[in-house]
Structure formats: C-alpha cells, structure tokens
Design a protein around this motif. Sequence first.
Motif, PDB file in Angstrom:
ATOM      1  N   GLY A 260       1.891   2.993  12.280  1.00 37.92           N
ATOM      2  CA  GLY A 260       1.126   2.149  11.389  1.00 37.92           C
ATOM      3  C   GLY A 260       0.356   2.883  10.305  1.00 37.92           C
ATOM      4  N   TRP A 261       0.499   4.207  10.227  1.00 36.81           N
ATOM      5  CA  TRP A 261      -0.208   5.002   9.216  1.00 36.81           C
ATOM      6  C   TRP A 261       0.631   5.116   7.958  1.00 36.81           C
ATOM      7  CZ3 TRP A 261      -4.687   8.352   9.795  1.00 36.81           C
ATOM      8  CH2 TRP A 261      -5.350   8.204  11.015  1.00 36.81           C
ATOM      9  N   LEU A 262      -0.047   5.150   6.810  1.00 37.53           N
ATOM     10  CA  LEU A 262       0.615   5.419   5.535  1.00 37.53           C
ATOM     11  C   LEU A 262      -0.387   6.082   4.594  1.00 37.53           C
ATOM     12  CD1 LEU A 262      -0.398   3.232   3.130  1.00 37.53           C
ATOM     13  CD2 LEU A 262       0.840   1.674   4.620  1.00 37.53           C
ATOM     14  N   LYS A 263       0.161   6.717   3.575  1.00 33.87           N
ATOM     15  CA  LYS A 263      -0.656   7.227   2.471  1.00 33.87           C
ATOM     16  C   LYS A 263      -0.255   6.456   1.236  1.00 33.87           C
ATOM     17  CE  LYS A 263      -1.588  12.058   3.412  1.00 33.87           C
ATOM     18  NZ  LYS A 263      -1.382  13.417   2.914  1.00 33.87           N
ATOM     19  N   ASP A 264      -1.241   5.984   0.488  1.00 33.03           N
ATOM     20  CA  ASP A 264      -0.916   5.288  -0.751  1.00 33.03           C
ATOM     21  C   ASP A 264      -0.622   6.305  -1.855  1.00 33.03           C
ATOM     22  OD1 ASP A 264      -3.365   6.071  -2.013  1.00 33.03           O
ATOM     23  OD2 ASP A 264      -4.377   4.265  -1.311  1.00 33.03           O
ATOM     24  N   LYS A 265      -0.306   5.823  -3.042  1.00 31.02           N
ATOM     25  CA  LYS A 265       0.084   6.704  -4.137  1.00 31.02           C
ATOM     26  C   LYS A 265      -1.054   7.586  -4.641  1.00 31.02           C
ATOM     27  CE  LYS A 265      -0.284   2.890  -7.476  1.00 31.02           C
ATOM     28  NZ  LYS A 265       0.520   2.118  -8.446  1.00 31.02           N
ATOM     29  N   TYR A 266      -2.276   7.344  -4.177  1.00 33.49           N
ATOM     30  CA  TYR A 266      -3.421   8.174  -4.538  1.00 33.49           C
ATOM     31  C   TYR A 266      -3.747   9.199  -3.457  1.00 33.49           C
ATOM     32  CZ  TYR A 266      -3.624   4.305  -7.718  1.00 33.49           C
ATOM     33  OH  TYR A 266      -3.267   3.359  -8.634  1.00 33.49           O
ATOM     34  N   GLY A 267      -2.999   9.145  -2.357  1.00 28.77           N
ATOM     35  CA  GLY A 267      -3.218  10.080  -1.252  1.00 28.77           C
ATOM     36  C   GLY A 267      -4.179   9.578  -0.192  1.00 28.77           C
ATOM     37  N   LEU A 268      -4.679   8.356  -0.331  1.00 26.76           N
ATOM     38  CA  LEU A 268      -5.616   7.778   0.629  1.00 26.76           C
ATOM     39  C   LEU A 268      -4.844   7.232   1.831  1.00 26.76           C
ATOM     40  CD1 LEU A 268      -8.611   7.137   1.091  1.00 26.76           C
ATOM     41  CD2 LEU A 268      -8.263   4.998  -0.137  1.00 26.76           C
ATOM     42  N   SER A 269      -5.312   7.533   3.034  1.00 24.16           N
ATOM     43  CA  SER A 269      -4.640   7.101   4.261  1.00 24.16           C
ATOM     44  C   SER A 269      -5.146   5.751   4.743  1.00 24.16           C
ATOM     45  CB  SER A 269      -4.856   8.135   5.374  1.00 24.16           C
ATOM     46  OG  SER A 269      -4.198   9.332   5.059  1.00 24.16           O
TER      47      SER A 269
ATOM     48  N   LEU B 185       0.812  -1.222   0.000  1.00 21.64           N
ATOM     49  CA  LEU B 185       0.000   0.000   0.000  1.00 21.64           C
ATOM     50  C   LEU B 185       0.846   1.273   0.000  1.00 21.64           C
ATOM     51  CD1 LEU B 185      -2.869  -1.046   2.403  1.00 21.64           C
ATOM     52  CD2 LEU B 185      -3.113  -0.402  -0.008  1.00 21.64           C
ATOM     53  N   SER B 186       2.026   1.223   0.584  1.00 24.39           N
ATOM     54  CA  SER B 186       2.858   2.434   0.640  1.00 24.39           C
ATOM     55  C   SER B 186       3.701   2.634  -0.620  1.00 24.39           C
ATOM     56  CB  SER B 186       3.759   2.411   1.876  1.00 24.39           C
ATOM     57  OG  SER B 186       4.723   1.369   1.780  1.00 24.39           O
ATOM     58  N   ALA B 187       3.744   1.653  -1.515  1.00 24.45           N
ATOM     59  CA  ALA B 187       4.543   1.771  -2.745  1.00 24.45           C
ATOM     60  C   ALA B 187       4.099   2.998  -3.536  1.00 24.45           C
ATOM     61  CB  ALA B 187       4.406   0.509  -3.587  1.00 24.45           C
ATOM     62  N   GLY B 188       5.018   3.908  -3.739  1.00 25.85           N
ATOM     63  CA  GLY B 188       4.706   5.147  -4.453  1.00 25.85           C
ATOM     64  C   GLY B 188       4.009   6.182  -3.587  1.00 25.85           C
ATOM     65  N   GLY B 189       3.801   5.836  -2.329  1.00 31.70           N
ATOM     66  CA  GLY B 189       3.113   6.744  -1.401  1.00 31.70           C
ATOM     67  C   GLY B 189       4.050   7.242  -0.323  1.00 31.70           C
ATOM     68  N   GLN B 190       3.562   7.249   0.904  1.00 30.69           N
ATOM     69  CA  GLN B 190       4.313   7.850   1.999  1.00 30.69           C
ATOM     70  C   GLN B 190       4.062   7.073   3.289  1.00 30.69           C
ATOM     71  OE1 GLN B 190       2.827  11.805   2.537  1.00 30.69           O
ATOM     72  NE2 GLN B 190       4.681  12.524   3.511  1.00 30.69           N
ATOM     73  N   LYS B 191       5.136   6.602   3.908  1.00 28.05           N
ATOM     74  CA  LYS B 191       5.034   5.903   5.188  1.00 28.05           C
ATOM     75  C   LYS B 191       5.060   6.933   6.313  1.00 28.05           C
ATOM     76  CE  LYS B 191       7.400   1.911   3.257  1.00 28.05           C
ATOM     77  NZ  LYS B 191       8.626   1.126   3.206  1.00 28.05           N
ATOM     78  N   SER B 192       4.317   6.629   7.372  1.00 30.56           N
ATOM     79  CA  SER B 192       4.243   7.558   8.492  1.00 30.56           C
ATOM     80  C   SER B 192       4.396   6.793   9.800  1.00 30.56           C
ATOM     81  CB  SER B 192       2.911   8.317   8.431  1.00 30.56           C
ATOM     82  OG  SER B 192       2.925   9.397   9.318  1.00 30.56           O
ATOM     83  N   ARG B 193       4.018   7.413  10.891  1.00 32.91           N
ATOM     84  CA  ARG B 193       4.187   6.856  12.229  1.00 32.91           C
ATOM     85  C   ARG B 193       2.993   6.007  12.656  1.00 32.91           C
ATOM     86  NH1 ARG B 193       8.936   6.686  13.911  1.00 32.91           N
ATOM     87  NH2 ARG B 193       8.582   7.278  16.038  1.00 32.91           N
TER      88      ARG B 193
END
Length: 157
Positions: free
Chosen positions: A103-112, A93-101
Amino acid sequence: MQKITPFLWFNGNAEDAMNFYTSIFKNSKIGRITRYGDAGPGPKGTVMSATFQLDGQEFMALNGGPQFKFTEAISFFVNCETQEEVDELWEKLSAGGQKSRCGWLKDKYGLSWQIIPSALGKMLGDKDPEKSQRVMKAILQMDKIDIKRLEQAYKQQ
C-alpha cells in the motif's frame, strides 16, 4: 488553526504540488500564499510559503530549495473505506511517481503515502492470531491493497 501542522519542504514546485494534492482529495483547498519578491532568495513571484488543506487537514509548504528531500521515514497514511477509494487514490497519487509494496507509494514529488483500507486494521487486530497472520501474509504479497483478497485470507477462502 490546528496545533500540529505537517510542514513540507519543496524544491521550487510547492505550488504545483498543492494544486495536485487539492485536486485529488475532497474537502481540500489552497489557503494563504506568500510569494518571493525582489529580495529573493527565490525567483520573484514564485511561492515562498503557503498553506493548504487536504480533506480538512492543514498543511504548510515551503519552496526551500534542493537541500532537503522527502524520505520514507515520513509518510501520510490515508484511511480508505472502499476498494474504489483505494484504487482511485493509488492511481492518482502514484501518477508520475513510484508504486511500492503493502500500500506504499511515492508521488511525483517524492512524498510517501500509505493507501490503506480501514478493514486492514480490523483484520490485523483480530484476537485470533491465525486470522491476522493469514492477512499479514496476504498483504506482503500486494502492492496496491486488495480488500477482497484480504477478506479471503481472513476467512481462509
């Protein structure tokens, strides 16, 4: 049809997002797709709206345009039974997106998304406040959740 269905607004990439999500989660499929015709407003042949399921949960998608974006105010909580499941979903899910603290991440579409082991809720809900506080302190140091580290904090090892 379920009574309440999450409705996701995309900016031209709803079909790509549905294919991405359904490739990640088991028991998933794309349902009904309505495409734009000559009348628009989107390009002819592109997805206007669609339904899809992720692990049996129904979703709706709309290619509505650039007016609205996803924010962390809405996220999808994914209950994971094993570390392997946490690891797999976290990476995919984080591929191309953004990992956070925590257990949270944003996917490449911006969905958390929140990728959370079910064991966490049990540990945080323990009647012994010292155990739950140790677990909370441990999770605040993590990006992807590590079940072994949570268990060590819980058992004070």
